[in-house]
Design an enzyme around this catalytic site. Structure first.
Site, PDB file in Angstrom:
ATOM      1  N   LYS A 120       0.851  -1.180   0.000  1.00 20.10           N
ATOM      2  CA  LYS A 120       0.000   0.000   0.000  1.00 20.10           C
ATOM      3  C   LYS A 120       0.893   1.239   0.000  1.00 20.10           C
ATOM      4  O   LYS A 120       1.920   1.273   0.695  1.00 20.10           O
ATOM      5  CB  LYS A 120      -0.893  -0.024   1.241  1.00 20.10           C
ATOM      6  CG  LYS A 120      -1.928   1.081   1.335  1.00 20.10           C
ATOM      7  CD  LYS A 120      -2.803   0.866   2.573  1.00 20.10           C
ATOM      8  CE  LYS A 120      -3.866   1.939   2.733  1.00 20.10           C
ATOM      9  NZ  LYS A 120      -4.708   1.681   3.926  1.00 20.10           N
ATOM     10  N   SER A 143      -9.651   1.643   3.212  1.00 20.00           N
ATOM     11  CA  SER A 143      -8.833   2.457   2.333  1.00 20.00           C
ATOM     12  C   SER A 143      -7.829   1.657   1.521  1.00 20.00           C
ATOM     13  O   SER A 143      -7.215   2.161   0.586  1.00 20.00           O
ATOM     14  CB  SER A 143      -8.077   3.491   3.166  1.00 20.00           C
ATOM     15  OG  SER A 143      -7.179   2.848   4.072  1.00 20.00           O
ATOM     16  N   SER A 180      -9.784  -0.966   7.382  1.00 17.02           N
ATOM     17  CA  SER A 180      -9.277  -0.719   6.033  1.00 17.02           C
ATOM     18  C   SER A 180      -8.545  -1.889   5.389  1.00 17.02           C
ATOM     19  O   SER A 180      -8.153  -1.804   4.228  1.00 17.02           O
ATOM     20  CB  SER A 180      -8.362   0.514   6.021  1.00 17.02           C
ATOM     21  OG  SER A 180      -9.119   1.684   6.215  1.00 17.02           O
TER      22      SER A 180
END
Length: 480
Positions: free
Chosen positions: A71, A146, A170
């Site tokens: 990420k 997210s 997330s």
């Protein structure tokens, strides 16, 4: 793309080479990326070069030759790390996060950095400053957030595993939406050093994988005490994969009463009941528990998390690093830098957090939220006196259409109603696929005691072996 375990077995037996798996990963990214938009950056030359060096060496490291993605709020030395924000659009960190170093030491091969909601603030990966990621199962739907880029990359067979961060769900929420496994470890189990902070008392790094066993293998590689992280716990690294016995006879699984499952879609409720029956048929004891303060979790989270965010994001002022706007005075430069650099959702949360911490409102909002956080943690302590793990839906619905909730922040926030409590209590949680509704995946969440990932993974793995369907990674819509 095979599972992590299958790739490791193939590499260690000499049936394949690291460069073959890395090239396969890059080929699938090239094939699917235009449809899904999971990645903010891909490093094919660097990845292939590293893999070819591994080709010439003896297999070493627990993830030798396995390609993966990070990420893009996890720092990587010399590689752009943006947190999907204009304010860090050209930021190149001078150091790597501890998890990135650990994976490098285990000889895993980084192929790229994935998209996210800006500064990890969102539940749909529509708040990225650069692009919107699509759900590989249905391209007109969100992948969750997210960490939607990481979840979609695994679901679309681009990489066998990816790391994300989980502040209020997330990792688990996008794992549920994309039909993969998502694990949030206990707070402090995995170092946060090098993770671009959103809410420091809630953030935790964890893996997305195709299987529970793969999640256990990756957790073994990234967990452990880190002196660079003051919140890192001094717990010995465990062999979590050895706990996956498949035997859950006599284990107690806590479930909530029906009236506590607000807003649950009928299809999600049916899939959850099927999962409960599956575990019961394997010898698990189903115990009804009560988490009386769970209904306050979302309100509590959206005071504590923005308050911490307003403090953490104060460093982005245009002075030391990141974007700098021009201004005639220092104050004007601050204002323009932050106005141009931050997106709408980030600004919204900074304003909420600053208000909650302001003089005259601290006791009324932030302090009360912290007291409620303590009550939520105590609820879990009482519940775990009755059970070994707690089973809930991961999300109240399946993935929603892109754009559907952008104009309704409160509806977006309620997507995390079942995942937020574990973050507030610092507990480990995992989302495992448990069915589909109208072609979209459903996730089952298991929450465990602090630092008892072994039991959590054991139950999740047993369910995975027992369920009456095989998880189909989303390949048809993305050109495979």
């Amino acid at each position: 793309m095979q599972t992590v375990k299958e790739i490791i077995r193939s590499l260690q037996s000499g049936e394949s080479k690291p460069s073959e798996w890395v090239e396969l990963s890059i080929q699938q990214i090239e094939r699917a990326e235009s449809s899904i938009q999971s990645f903010l950056s891909v490093q094919p030359e660097m990845a292939i070069q590293q893999a070819k060096k591994l080709d010439e060496s003896q297999p070493s490291g627990s993830l030798y030759g396995v390609p993966y993605a990070l990420k893009d709020n996890i720092c990587t030395e010399g590689l752009r790390t943006t947190a999907a924000s204009r304010i860090l659009e050209n930021y190149i960190p001078p150091y790597s996060a501890t998890v990135a170093e650990k994976l490098q030491n285990e000889n895993a091969v980084l192929v790229g950095k994935t998209n996210l909601d800006e500064f990890a603030m969102g539940s749909s990966t529509e708040n990225s400053a650069f692009q919107k990621t699509h759900n590989p199962h249905r391209l007109g739907f969100v992948p969750g957030g997210s960490s939607g880029g990481s979840a979609a990359a695994v679901a679309a067979n681009m990489v066998p595993f990816a790391l994300g961060s989980d502040t209020g769900g997330s990792i688990r929420q996008p794992a549920a939406f994309c039909g993969v496994v998502g694990l949030k470890p206990t707070y402090g189990r995995v170092s946060r050093f090098g993770l671009i902070a959103f809410a420091s008392s809630l953030d935790q790094i964890g893996p997305f994988t195709q299987t529970v066993e793969d999640a256990a293998l990756v957790l073994e590689a990234i967990s452990g005490y880190d002196p660079h992280d003051s919140t890192s716990a001094k717990h010995e690294t465990e062999r979590f994969s050895q706990a996956l016995t498949g035997d859950i006879k006599g284990m107690r699984v806590g479930v909530l009463p029906q009236d506590a499952l607000h807003g649950l879609d009928n299809g999600v409720a049916d899939a959850l009941q099927n999962a409960i029956r599956t575990l019961s048929s394997a010898g698990a004891e189903i115990v009804e528990i009560d988490l009386p303060h769970q209904s306050y979790a979302v309100a509590t989270y959206y005071l504590i998390a923005p308050a911490e965010a307003s403090s953490n994001l104060a460093r982005y002022d245009g002075v030391r690093y990141g974007r700098r706007a021009s201004g005639e005075t220092l104050l004007e430069m601050y204002e323009k830098t932050r106005s141009e650099g931050f997106g709408l959702e980030v600004k919204r949360r900074i304003m909420i957090g600053t208000y909650a911490l302001s003089s005259g409102y601290y006791d009324a909002f932030y302090k009360r939220a912290q007291k409620m956080r303590t009550l939520i943690r105590q609820d879990y302590e009482k519940a775990f006196a009755q059970c070994d793990v707690i089973l809930t839906p991961t999300t109240p619905t399946t993935a929603f259409r892109m754009g559907e909730k952008l104009e309704s922040p409160l509806q977006m926030y309620l997507n995390d109603i079942f995942t937020i409590p574990a973050n507030l209590a610092g507990l480990p949680g995992i989302s495992v696929p448990c069915g589909k509704v109208d072609g979209l995946p459903v996730g089952m969440q298991l929450v465990g005691r602090a630092f008892d990932e072994a039991t959590l993974l054991r139950v999740a793995h047993a369910y995975e072996q027992l369920r009456g369907f095989s998880v189909q990674l989303a390949a048809e819509e993305v050109g495979q």
